[in-house]
Design an enzyme around this catalytic site. Structure first.
Site, PDB file in Angstrom:
ATOM      1  N   HIS A 127       0.836  -1.217   0.000  1.00  0.00           N
ATOM      2  CA  HIS A 127       0.000   0.000   0.000  1.00  0.00           C
ATOM      3  C   HIS A 127       0.869   1.266   0.000  1.00  0.00           C
ATOM      4  O   HIS A 127       0.404   2.339   0.384  1.00  0.00           O
ATOM      5  CB  HIS A 127      -0.944   0.030   1.210  1.00  0.00           C
ATOM      6  CG  HIS A 127      -1.629  -1.272   1.473  1.00  0.00           C
ATOM      7  ND1 HIS A 127      -2.749  -1.674   0.793  1.00  0.00           N
ATOM      8  CD2 HIS A 127      -1.316  -2.295   2.316  1.00  0.00           C
ATOM      9  CE1 HIS A 127      -3.117  -2.879   1.215  1.00  0.00           C
ATOM     10  NE2 HIS A 127      -2.246  -3.269   2.133  1.00  0.00           N
ATOM     11  N   SER A 138      14.881  20.150 -15.558  1.00  0.00           N
ATOM     12  CA  SER A 138      13.796  21.134 -15.570  1.00  0.00           C
ATOM     13  C   SER A 138      14.325  22.443 -16.110  1.00  0.00           C
ATOM     14  O   SER A 138      15.459  22.852 -15.794  1.00  0.00           O
ATOM     15  CB  SER A 138      13.242  21.332 -14.149  1.00  0.00           C
ATOM     16  OG  SER A 138      12.402  22.470 -14.089  1.00  0.00           O
TER      17      SER A 138
END
Length: 513
Positions: free
Chosen positions: A188, A318
């Site tokens: 999870h 970026s």
């Protein structure tokens, strides 16, 4: 093409799959030149077989066709298609223009699907061969690391290099090297019991091994449409051979063998069953799911700074944030894998709406989905190969995260050690419960490190096992049989599966030096 823009112009749309992502080899297999050259080869095979079986076709006509297999006037074909509104007849006329002596026997007894469907099956086979064995062609002693053209009549002998097998091999090396390196497991995406870096990688490898087996199965299961006529009854050929069943069967068998197929369909309508397209694209979609899962894991691990894909020295992450190291290769794989997984819906719907012996509403759809599926699969495998050959692991970061979570995981071992030292299980459990909540408060409320072990070390109640704490907190004692599982999995399942590709992968590696 009868219509469309100038696909070489910056003013016209071009599919990024062809112009930006897929390999030249895969793009060539789905090119017009490959397609229409194969049409001509199929017409030649048909004429050769018909001549052998007694139809009045001359050696001169056969030689004329052979001499013009590559001599395709694409401009004339486009003009003919615009005039006739029929692509096959446009190329019959174009081929006949450069083969005037053979013009009258080109396409004799055949229907459009003789060239259309059989070419599609040849293309599917060769495209699968590019995903299974990425080929190098040795022709007259000259190695051309280009593609497995498998053009009918070629004198090239293919040397296969498995693209998918190469990815599995690289990941197997990675898993073996890190089979015993403990890392925090996640269920999870929450901290769970420890595993190892190598064991986690084996989860990826296992899925890819299933994909490799499925690709090989669907490739081996491909059958040729063969020589069947307009509705699959072979009526036109039965008429050509004056009712001789045996000759019609021999014709079908001879052309099938010339095309390199072991079997042909006994039953067809006008087309081969479109269930074949479902089978092929289902396997590719399943491969897409595997790659998406792998690359998602890598992206999550990159965020945790535990693992990174290759990052070039001059690479920019970026335009605004110069420190960024974005996992762009893995992101590209996920993006394209999603597209690949959706494409299987096209053949599912196409097969379901084929009325009786055939309807033409399959054609335009198949021109798009079959090519896009293979170009997309080719792209994600090439990219995943690049990733698998340059994965970087940061053991110190992994170790720090283990230290943050391990104290809570070690509490059961600590309780057992205390009981062995004469303590009460219930008393020890309560002590640890209280200390654990205090430590959790430091982590969650104050943003501090997990100090449960330090609290146990200064608590006199635990003095009987203070000397054992280092051993009880050894991460390797929490990974179970992970390293043994890795070794057994590689030796019993992975290496035997890769064995047929070993020698050719070595050839590929040497040629890339």
């Amino acid at each position: 093409m009868a219509a469309g823009g100038d696909h070489g112009s910056p003013d016209s749309y071009r599919s990024p799959l062809a112009s930006r992502y897929a390999s030249p080899e895969m793009c060539f297999v789905f090119s017009d030149r490959y397609k229409f050259r194969t049409w001509r080869q199929l017409w030649l095979w048909l004429a050769e077989a018909e001549q052998t079986l007694g139809l009045p076709i001359t050696d001169e006509q056969i030689q004329e066709m052979k001499s013009n297999l590559e001599n395709i006037d694409f401009k004339m074909a486009a003009e003919e298609e615009k005039r006739l509104r029929h692509d096959v007849m446009a190329h019959v006329h174009t081929f006949g223009h450069c083969c005037p002596k053979a013009a009258g026997i080109i396409h004799l007894g055949a229907t459009s699907c003789y060239v259309g469907d059989n070419t599609d099956l040849i293309i599917l086979r060769n495209a699968l061969d590019l995903l299974l064995p990425k080929s190098l062609i040795l022709s007259r002693g000259v190695i051309k690391a280009y593609c497995n053209l498998r053009l009918p009549g070629s004198d090239s002998s293919p040397v296969s290099v498995s693209q998918l097998a190469r990815v599995i091999s690289r990941l197997a090396d990675f898993a073996k090297e890190r089979a015993s390196l403990p890392t925090l497991g996640f269920t999870h995406f929450q901290p769970a019991q420890l595993t190892t870096v190598g064991k986690r990688c084996c989860l990826w490898i296992q899925d890819l091994c299933m994909d490799l087996q499925n690709l090989k199965r669907v490739r081996d299961d491909l059958r040729f449409r063969g020589v069947k006529g307009t509705t699959g009854t072979q009526a036109s050929f039965l008429q050509l051979f004056e009712g001789d069943d045996h000759k019609v069967e021999q014709l079908d068998k001879m052309v099938t063998e010339k095309a390199g197929f072991k079997r042909a369909f006994i039953i067809t309508g006008q087309t081969y069953t479109r269930k074949v397209d479902i089978e092929v694209l289902s396997v590719l979609a399943s491969l897409g799911a595997s790659v998406h899962k792998i690359c998602t894991d890598i992206r999550l691990l990159a965020n945790l700074k535990e693992m990174e894909e290759p990052f070039e020295k001059q690479q920019i992450g970026s335009s605004a944030m110069p420190y960024k190291r974005n996992p762009m290769r893995s992101e590209r794989c996920c993006s394209l894998a999603r597209h690949l997984m959706t494409l299987v819906m096209d053949p599912l719907q196409t097969a379901s709406v084929q009325w009786f012996e055939r309807t033409l509403d399959d054609s335009a759809n198949r021109r798009i989905c079959l090519a896009e599926a293979f170009l997309t699969a080719d792209t994600i495998l090439n990219t995943l190969q690049n990733i698998s050959e340059g994965l970087v692991v940061y053991p110190k970061v992994i170790e720090r995260r283990i230290r943050q979570e391990l104290p809570f995981m070690a509490t059961e071992n600590i309780i057992m050690a205390m009981v062995k030292a004469g303590g009460s299980r219930q008393d020890c459990h309560e002590k640890i419960r209280v200390l654990s909540q205090q430590a959790a408060s430091v982590v969650k409320q104050e943003g501090g490190d997990n100090d449960l072990i330090e609290r146990i070390q200064v608590d006199a109640y635990f003095s009987p096992i203070h000397s054992q704490l280092d051993h009880l907190l050894d991460p390797s004692s929490f990974t179970g049989r992970a390293s043994q599982q890795v070794q057994r999995f590689l030796e019993e399942e992975v290496y035997p599966l890769l064995k047929p590709y070993e020698s050719v992968m070595k050839v590929k590696a040497e040629l890339c030096l």
